[in-house]
Scaffold this motif. Structure first.
Motif, PDB file in Angstrom:
ATOM      1  N   UNK A 171       0.815  -1.203   0.000  1.00  0.00           N
ATOM      2  CA  UNK A 171       0.000   0.000   0.000  1.00  0.00           C
ATOM      3  C   UNK A 171       0.853   1.260   0.000  1.00  0.00           C
ATOM      4  N   UNK A 172       2.073   1.176   0.493  1.00  0.00           N
ATOM      5  CA  UNK A 172       2.956   2.337   0.411  1.00  0.00           C
ATOM      6  C   UNK A 172       3.187   2.736  -1.040  1.00  0.00           C
ATOM      7  N   UNK A 173       3.167   1.758  -1.946  1.00  0.00           N
ATOM      8  CA  UNK A 173       3.340   2.044  -3.368  1.00  0.00           C
ATOM      9  C   UNK A 173       2.059   2.582  -3.991  1.00  0.00           C
ATOM     10  N   UNK A 174       0.925   1.960  -3.662  1.00  0.00           N
ATOM     11  CA  UNK A 174      -0.327   2.410  -4.282  1.00  0.00           C
ATOM     12  C   UNK A 174      -0.697   3.807  -3.809  1.00  0.00           C
ATOM     13  N   UNK A 175      -0.448   4.117  -2.531  1.00  0.00           N
ATOM     14  CA  UNK A 175      -0.744   5.460  -2.024  1.00  0.00           C
ATOM     15  C   UNK A 175       0.168   6.485  -2.682  1.00  0.00           C
ATOM     16  N   UNK A 176       1.435   6.165  -2.794  1.00  0.00           N
ATOM     17  CA  UNK A 176       2.383   7.077  -3.459  1.00  0.00           C
ATOM     18  C   UNK A 176       1.977   7.335  -4.908  1.00  0.00           C
ATOM     19  N   UNK A 177       1.720   6.271  -5.658  1.00  0.00           N
ATOM     20  CA  UNK A 177       1.401   6.417  -7.072  1.00  0.00           C
ATOM     21  C   UNK A 177       0.057   7.105  -7.278  1.00  0.00           C
ATOM     22  N   UNK A 178      -0.924   6.767  -6.435  1.00  0.00           N
ATOM     23  CA  UNK A 178      -2.237   7.396  -6.551  1.00  0.00           C
ATOM     24  C   UNK A 178      -2.151   8.875  -6.194  1.00  0.00           C
TER      25      UNK A 178
END
Length: 260
Positions: A171-178
């Protein structure tokens, strides 16, 4: 408990109100149906039961569920605890980011890969639950490990990249990318998410850095102090802004994909 001024949550609550104002929309949260010729419908082709649309809709639904609960806490209870608003806003941020992350992929292949990656992650987590509980599905139901094999077969049939689908979801990646897709610095979005996670997990660093101290008592051994904390609205406002931005972005992306 805190008699907090949480007027900055009004924007998030307005989104909730617009989607749940009619009784017949309580289950779907007011989301439009997927048009048969839409881009999202085309994303679903060949995905069997692991559709892109289902993953996106369930993610948005979860985000709205948490936002509705936060609205009830603030408007009906009148008082809020220190950690609950952070935890509930985390419940808006994570699934909203997931929906944005899937829908904002640059091609249909990438959207399918990302959706299947989430589905596979879900089945892996379900497999752990089945091991812990000893649950065995009744036929024709299948174990989570069998569902993972189905996903792998879909990947092969559609010519997708197995390594992209099988890799661990963060989720650290999805939050960053989003966050970046919504026009904000990815690191800032990730920082707000980490703050929420700190409160959700009961970590001291987030409570001490982001709460308002109101009293302190020296411990008996004099090596520390017991600190009484209450909600710090200034810090929470940044998290609320992120949650509202990501939810609006998820809803906008969904509407474009389901109707376009």
């Amino acid at each position: 408990m805190s008699q907090a001024n949480l007027d900055f949550l009004a924007h998030l609550f307005d989104v909730v109100e617009s989607l749940t104002e009619r009784a017949d929309q309580q289950i779907s949260f007011g989301l439009d149906e997927v048009g048969p010729t839409s881009s999202l419908a085309q994303d679903d082709v060949g995905m069997d039961g692991f559709k892109v649309s289902i993953m996106v809709m369930s993610s948005i639904g979860s985000a709205l569920d948490h936002a509705i609960t936060l609205r009830s806490l603030v408007t009906k209870a009148g008082e809020v605890t220190n950690a609950a608003p952070w935890t509930l806003l985390r419940g808006v941020i994570e699934p909203s980011s997931l929906a944005v992350w899937i829908l904002d992929a640059t091609s249909r292949v990438h959207r399918q890969e990302r959706a299947l990656r989430v589905w596979r992650h879900d089945m892996h987590e379900r497999s752990n639950w089945e091991k812990d509980t000893g649950f065995v599905p009744t036929p024709p139901g299948k174990k989570a490990t069998d569902r993972m094999k189905q996903i792998d077969e879909i990947v092969q049939r559609l010519g997708l990249r197995p390594q992209q689908v099988a890799q661990k979801l963060y989720y650290s990646h999805t939050v960053r990318d989003a966050g970046e897709a919504a026009g904000m610095p990815g690191a800032a979005a990730r920082a707000r998410w980490r703050e929420c996670s700190g409160f959700a997990h009961g970590r001291n660093w987030s409570s001490m850095r982001l709460s308002q101290p109101i009293a302190a008592t020296r411990l008996r051994d004099r090596d520390g102090a017991m600190v009484a904390l209450t909600l710090n609205e200034t810090h929470l406002e940044g998290v609320a802004d992120l949650a509202t931005t990501l939810l609006n972005k998820a809803l906008s992306d969904y509407a474009d994909a389901a109707n376009g």
